[in-house]
Write a protein that holds these residues in place. Structure first.
Motif, PDB file in Angstrom:
ATOM      1  N   HIS A 256       0.823  -1.209   0.000  1.00 26.47           N
ATOM      2  CA  HIS A 256       0.000   0.000   0.000  1.00 26.47           C
ATOM      3  C   HIS A 256       0.850   1.249   0.000  1.00 26.47           C
ATOM      4  O   HIS A 256       0.860   2.019   0.960  1.00 26.47           O
ATOM      5  CB  HIS A 256      -0.966  -0.011   1.176  1.00 26.47           C
ATOM      6  CG  HIS A 256      -2.088  -0.989   0.978  1.00 26.47           C
ATOM      7  ND1 HIS A 256      -2.924  -0.942  -0.108  1.00 26.47           N
ATOM      8  CD2 HIS A 256      -2.481  -2.056   1.698  1.00 26.47           C
ATOM      9  CE1 HIS A 256      -3.796  -1.929  -0.034  1.00 26.47           C
ATOM     10  NE2 HIS A 256      -3.548  -2.625   1.053  1.00 26.47           N
ATOM     11  N   GLY A 407      -6.189  12.621   6.825  1.00 25.75           N
ATOM     12  CA  GLY A 407      -6.939  12.034   5.715  1.00 25.75           C
ATOM     13  C   GLY A 407      -6.329  10.756   5.184  1.00 25.75           C
ATOM     14  O   GLY A 407      -6.885  10.104   4.302  1.00 25.75           O
ATOM     15  N   GLN A 408      -5.184  10.365   5.733  1.00 29.36           N
ATOM     16  CA  GLN A 408      -4.558   9.136   5.266  1.00 29.36           C
ATOM     17  C   GLN A 408      -4.613   8.090   6.357  1.00 29.36           C
ATOM     18  O   GLN A 408      -4.554   8.410   7.542  1.00 29.36           O
ATOM     19  CB  GLN A 408      -3.097   9.388   4.880  1.00 29.36           C
ATOM     20  CG  GLN A 408      -2.960  10.201   3.606  1.00 29.36           C
ATOM     21  CD  GLN A 408      -1.528  10.280   3.133  1.00 29.36           C
ATOM     22  OE1 GLN A 408      -0.613  10.073   3.913  1.00 29.36           O
ATOM     23  NE2 GLN A 408      -1.335  10.567   1.871  1.00 29.36           N
ATOM     24  N   THR A 409      -4.728   6.858   5.965  1.00 28.72           N
ATOM     25  CA  THR A 409      -4.634   5.776   6.951  1.00 28.72           C
ATOM     26  C   THR A 409      -3.368   4.992   6.698  1.00 28.72           C
ATOM     27  O   THR A 409      -3.321   3.777   6.809  1.00 28.72           O
ATOM     28  CB  THR A 409      -5.868   4.851   6.868  1.00 28.72           C
ATOM     29  OG1 THR A 409      -6.049   4.453   5.502  1.00 28.72           O
ATOM     30  CG2 THR A 409      -7.103   5.567   7.337  1.00 28.72           C
ATOM     31  N   GLY A 410      -2.342   5.730   6.350  1.00 23.57           N
ATOM     32  CA  GLY A 410      -1.031   5.136   6.130  1.00 23.57           C
ATOM     33  C   GLY A 410      -0.016   6.257   6.164  1.00 23.57           C
ATOM     34  O   GLY A 410      -0.384   7.431   6.164  1.00 23.57           O
ATOM     35  N   GLY A 412       1.960   7.287   3.909  1.00 22.88           N
ATOM     36  CA  GLY A 412       2.207   7.974   2.646  1.00 22.88           C
ATOM     37  C   GLY A 412       3.682   7.941   2.308  1.00 22.88           C
ATOM     38  O   GLY A 412       4.366   6.941   2.537  1.00 22.88           O
ATOM     39  N   GLU A 413       4.166   9.049   1.794  1.00 15.84           N
ATOM     40  CA  GLU A 413       5.567   9.063   1.366  1.00 15.84           C
ATOM     41  C   GLU A 413       6.473   9.360   2.539  1.00 15.84           C
ATOM     42  O   GLU A 413       6.920  10.479   2.725  1.00 15.84           O
ATOM     43  CB  GLU A 413       5.767  10.117   0.280  1.00 15.84           C
ATOM     44  CG  GLU A 413       5.363   9.627  -1.102  1.00 15.84           C
ATOM     45  CD  GLU A 413       5.979  10.473  -2.201  1.00 15.84           C
ATOM     46  OE1 GLU A 413       5.227  10.845  -3.120  1.00 15.84           O
ATOM     47  OE2 GLU A 413       7.177  10.773  -2.140  1.00 15.84           O
TER      48      GLU A 413
END
Lengths: 433, 518
Positions: A256, A407-410, A412-413
């Motif tokens: 992901h 707003g992210q559930t990870g 990201g970068e």
């Protein structure tokens, strides 16, 4: 479509307890004002009141009514006309973790205490047999095993405590937050005992019997081993009840991540089975006898871990997972029997933290391989800021990289190299006296 | 498979039924000629005539045989200047190629058969247990002329033989049938089905030729294979060959319909729009055919952990997790959490089949109507377990493969793409690109945009979308650039653009407004 949906093995429709198990009591049964239901939140005798006011477990059932839960059920059951599309509170798969009181007995009568959420008996053990015994004078003289035989889960024992946490927060038979469920919207389970019990918003309804600092360090350690044990056992259960292959057993963000160049992570380095729980293992093995004199990790515990990362048949998978579970049970036993009364010397703590930081700086550039190192150092730093002072700036910079953005559930970068460089800086800092 | 087709093709060619041959041949890719014993790779000889109609030996052929009314005669010049296939082998030596070699533990990527299968010219594609010596791998040549047109030396010398049949006004070769040319080793790339199938062997894959990009290769750094939209691929090479509608290629202009189909598989009455629609349609369907064959093959090789990840939709997994989730809002063809098939395959072929199903040609429509079921069965096999149920997938993929071939055959032999129908297909593609069924899937949207653009005939300003997602395989600056940009840099730019895809922004700008340019 119907066939597909019902073939999802979220968790069986069976209840989570075999027939012979004693029944639970509802929270109401513990909450007499003169027992545990006093009005002094945070004090002995007011455990239920404290729990109700400040412990998220009391809301575990009611969250099943909120929009997120309804969204999860809708995503899962879309097209399945036999089920109510928004009734998460009627789904056994949800209730197995989110409520422990369905089959309770109160005053000799059966009662559905689902609305208790994860009630007292959910962690302390089904109380049918131990409830009448635990307020007798002889109670304190009973051994660990005797209490256990009465159905009591002695949460003073760190192994028992963290294992019962892990039975929901990692998983167990009939408690399987697998990839199907997460894709439908359930948060990922990223269990770390210290992170849960020492977060600012959590108020314990008990006091620890040992000095805070040493307890926090040792509970962190046992929490890691217990979580890994629960993960191994869950793999065993999944060979008969689960979806195979189970995608949650691999690193979430190795897949992901949006594909940039270079991709985040190095092929071939990330452990292929439960990296979240496995990444600290080498350091834990090394440090075990230093924190728990006499308790060494089983010699070959790394072997089944490595095997589980391969594409195995169901039987091979079960074999290795069972071996690993047995290994970890032995280790937890040794940890229990070790002498935990001695304070942990400052230099031992520094060395532990330094070893963690060194290992973290060399870990695969994968979120699940790096975040547990941060959590470990944060836990130790929280336990003893005096000894480990000076690493907080580096810890903060690591946290910044690892935190999920809004707003992210990870993550990201996130920049793995920055994180690893910060670990190296911590190691350097701790190496100098 | 090859040996089976050699006698079959001969028999059927003898009966004179070109269309029969196309319907009955199971695989248009299979070269009817045996593995060439006398191969002749190289561009030098081609450049002798194909550098330009007013250069070199071309001058004589133009004067005596009006060859410039049959082919453009500047093909090799265009290819040599701009076509990236020439770099197919040399890219293995770039930093990205070296990185891949290291990650995959290859001793030397330039001698690794798994790489050479696509990145060099394969002398005998169906041979088992190939060695590096089974390939022609030259830095300057890459996948050279012969890599697509045929390695055999026969056609290379025969195709300009003036006394072949002593015809007189044209080179006799021009009047030969595709079968006769095929026997001399020339691939009939004028046939959209043959062309689409051939390109797909590398650009989608072909397990029997050893042309498979595995997920391990992707993880090691291989650029993701793009959605296979044949028209966009060929126009970005850029196209070095003529079409029957080029003003200069007068040979085709007054061609009688029966003769055209026999020789060059196009329908003059369809016009340019229909010709383009045919290429888009057959391209997509043969791309799906290639993917179906890969799925069937991978089902055989599946481990207890399922099929190789590369067979599924890359971006169903490879996206940063967000809440609210566009994918959850879109819904799933199966269950959430299970890697699905590539969305662009279903999207592109879906629109083409839906369009064909509503044409008045009952033969085509009947086959087209079967697509939703065939796709659903394959998709369900993918969803049944994470990473696919190999048993169900093998069956469903085989059916999908057979269906796609039958559909492509039917499209090939039916002049359904009248100007009106071609316009309708374009409109349906445009509609699908903005449909909420596909909007969450950047790759499906991209494939549909490419197909829409390919059929647009330059009436709209597509460059207005260029900041929102890649609107072509190569950017115009890259095609025209004299200084080579490394694959690594090109990939970085493309992925950044692709990852920045925002469904709401795209919807606001799509479809693009009519172009205001002259």
């Amino acid at each position: 479509m119907l066939l597909l949906v019902s073939s999802l093995a979220i968790a069986g429709s069976a209840t989570s307890r075999p027939e012979a198990q004693p029944s639970s009591s509802p929270v109401a049964s513990c909450s007499a004002a003169s027992c545990h239901g006093g009005m002094d939140v945070g004090k002995i005798g007011s455990e239920v009141t404290t729990w109700r006011s400040a412990d998220p477990h009391s809301k575990a059932y009611s969250v099943l009514f909120n929009p997120d839960s309804q969204r999860i059920i809708a995503n899962l059951r879309k097209g399945d006309s036999n089920r109510w599309r928004d009734a998460a509170h009627l789904e056994q798969a949800c209730l197995n973790c989110h409520s422990t009181g369905a089959h309770s007995t109160f005053d000799g009568q059966p009662i559905d205490a689902s609305s208790d959420g994860v009630g007292c008996d959910g962690c302390h053990g089904p109380s049918e047999k131990w409830l009448p015994k635990h307020y007798e004078p002889t109670w304190k003289g009973l051994t660990f095993q005797q209490k256990r035989d009465l159905g009591f889960n002695d949460t003073k024992d760190l192994g028992s405590r963290t294992l019962i946490c892990a039975s929901c927060h990692v998983g167990d038979k009939d408690r399987d937050v697998n990839h199907d469920l997460i894709a439908a919207g359930h948060p990922r389970l990223a269990f770390d005992y210290s992170r849960f019990h020492y977060q600012p918003g959590y108020t314990k309804h008990w006091t620890e019997t040992q000095p805070e600092r040493d307890f926090e360090i040792r509970s962190w350690f046992i929490g890691q081993v217990a979580a890994l044990r629960a993960a191994a056992n869950l793999t065993v259960e999944r060979t008969s009840h689960g979806v195979v292959p189970e995608l949650t057993e691999q690193s979430c963000f190795a897949c992901h991540q949006s594909l940039t160049t270079p991709i985040r992570g190095t092929p071939g380095e990330t452990p292929q089975w439960q990296p979240w729980h496995v990444t600290l293992l080498s350091t834990l093995i090394e440090e075990s006898p230093k924190l728990f004199p006499g308790a060494t990790a089983p010699k070959l515990v790394q072997f089944p871990v490595k095997q589980l990362g391969k594409a195995l048949s169901n039987d091979e998978r079960r074999r290795h997972a069972e071996a690993l579970t047995a290994d970890l049970d032995r280790w937890l036993d040794d940890l229990r029997k070790a002498d935990s009364s001695q304070p942990i010397p400052a230099d031992v703590l520094r060395q532990l933290a330094a070893n963690l930081a060194i290992a973290g700086s060399k870990a695969p550039s994968d979120y699940d391989c790096l975040a547990p190192y941060y959590l470990a150092l944060a836990a130790l730093h929280h336990a003893d800021e005096k000894t480990l002072g000076g690493i907080s700036n580096s810890l903060e910079s690591i946290a910044k990289q690892l935190k999920y953005k809004k707003g992210q559930t990870g993550p990201g970068e996130f920049d793995a190299e920055t994180v690893k460089a910060a670990f190296a800086a911590i190691a350097k800092l701790l190496a100098s006296p | 498979m090859k040996l089976f087709h050699a006698p079959l093709a001969v028999i059927l060619a003898a009966t004179g039924g070109v269309s029969v041959w196309q319907v009955m041949a199971a695989d248009p890719v299979a070269d009817p000629a045996p593995a060439p014993a006398n191969i002749n790779p190289g561009i030098a000889a081609c450049l002798g005539c194909h550098k330009g109609p007013d250069l070199g030996s071309a001058i004589r052929f133009v004067k005596d045989y009006k060859s410039d009314e049959f082919v453009r005669l500047n093909e090799s010049m265009i290819w040599e200047s701009h076509d990236p296939h020439s770099k197919a082998f040399s890219v293995l030596k770039t930093p990205l190629g070296e990185q891949m070699g290291k990650n995959l533990n290859y001793k030397d990527v330039t001698t690794e058969v798994a790489c050479l299968a696509c990145h060099a010219m394969d002398i005998d594609p169906y041979k088992k247990d190939k060695k590096p010596s089974d390939f022609v791998a030259q830095d300057s040549l890459g996948i050279g002329c012969q890599g697509c047109h045929g390695l055999q030396s026969d056609w290379q010398s025969k195709h300009y033989e003036e006394a072949f049949r002593n015809n007189g006004s044209v080179i006799p070769w021009r009047e030969s049938t595709p079968e006769e040319k095929g026997k001399a080793g020339l691939k009939n790339l004028r046939d959209p089905q043959v062309k689409a199938a051939h390109c797909a062997t590398c650009h989608v894959g072909d397990p029997e030729m050893g042309r498979v990009v595995t997920h391990a290769m992707y993880a090691a750094g291989h650029p993701p294979l793009l959605p296979y939209e044949l028209s966009t691929y060929t126009s970005d090479q850029p196209r070095h060959w003529g079409t029957p509608f080029d003003p200069k290629l007068k040979y085709f202009h007054s061609m009688k319909p029966e003769k055209a189909h026999k020789l060059f598989s196009f329908y003059p009455d369809e016009g340019q729009a229909g010709y383009d629609a045919r290429h888009v349609a057959i391209g997509a369907v043969m791309g799906l055919n290639a993917e179906a064959k890969l799925l069937a093959h991978e089902s055989d090789k599946a481990t207890p952990a399922g099929l190789d990840y590369a067979r599924f939709d890359c971006y169903a997994c490879h996206h940063d997790l967000k809440v609210p989730s566009a994918r959850q809002e879109r819904g799933y063809e199966g269950a959430p959490g299970r890697p699905p098939l590539k969305a662009w395959n279903g999207a592109l072929t879906g629109v083409i089949a839906a369009h064909a199903a509503q044409t008045s040609n009952t033969k085509v429509a009947e086959i087209a109507k079967q697509f939703p079921d065939k796709w659903k069965a394959t998709q369900q096999a993918a969803y049944a377990k994470p990473l696919g149920d190999p048993v169900a997938m093998k069956k469903a993929a085989a059916e999908l493969s057979a269906w796609s071939l039958a559909f492509a055959n039917a499209l090939q032999s039916s002049p359904i793409y009248t100007p009106e129908e071609a316009k309708k297909l374009q409109a349906m593609l445009v509609k699908a690109a903005a449909d909420k069924k596909y909007l969450a899937d950047a790759e499906a949207v991209m494939a549909l945009v490419w197909a829409s653009r390919a059929l647009d005939n330059q009436t709209a300003d597509w460059s207005s979308l260029a900041e929102l997602l890649p609107i072509s395989v190569r950017t115009p600056s890259e095609v025209m650039s004299k200084t080579p940009t490394t694959v690594g840099d090109l990939l970085k730019d493309r992925m950044r653009l692709f990852n920045g895809y925002d469904a709401e922004k795209f919807k606001a700008h799509f479809p693009p407004k009519p172009s205001t340019k002259e």
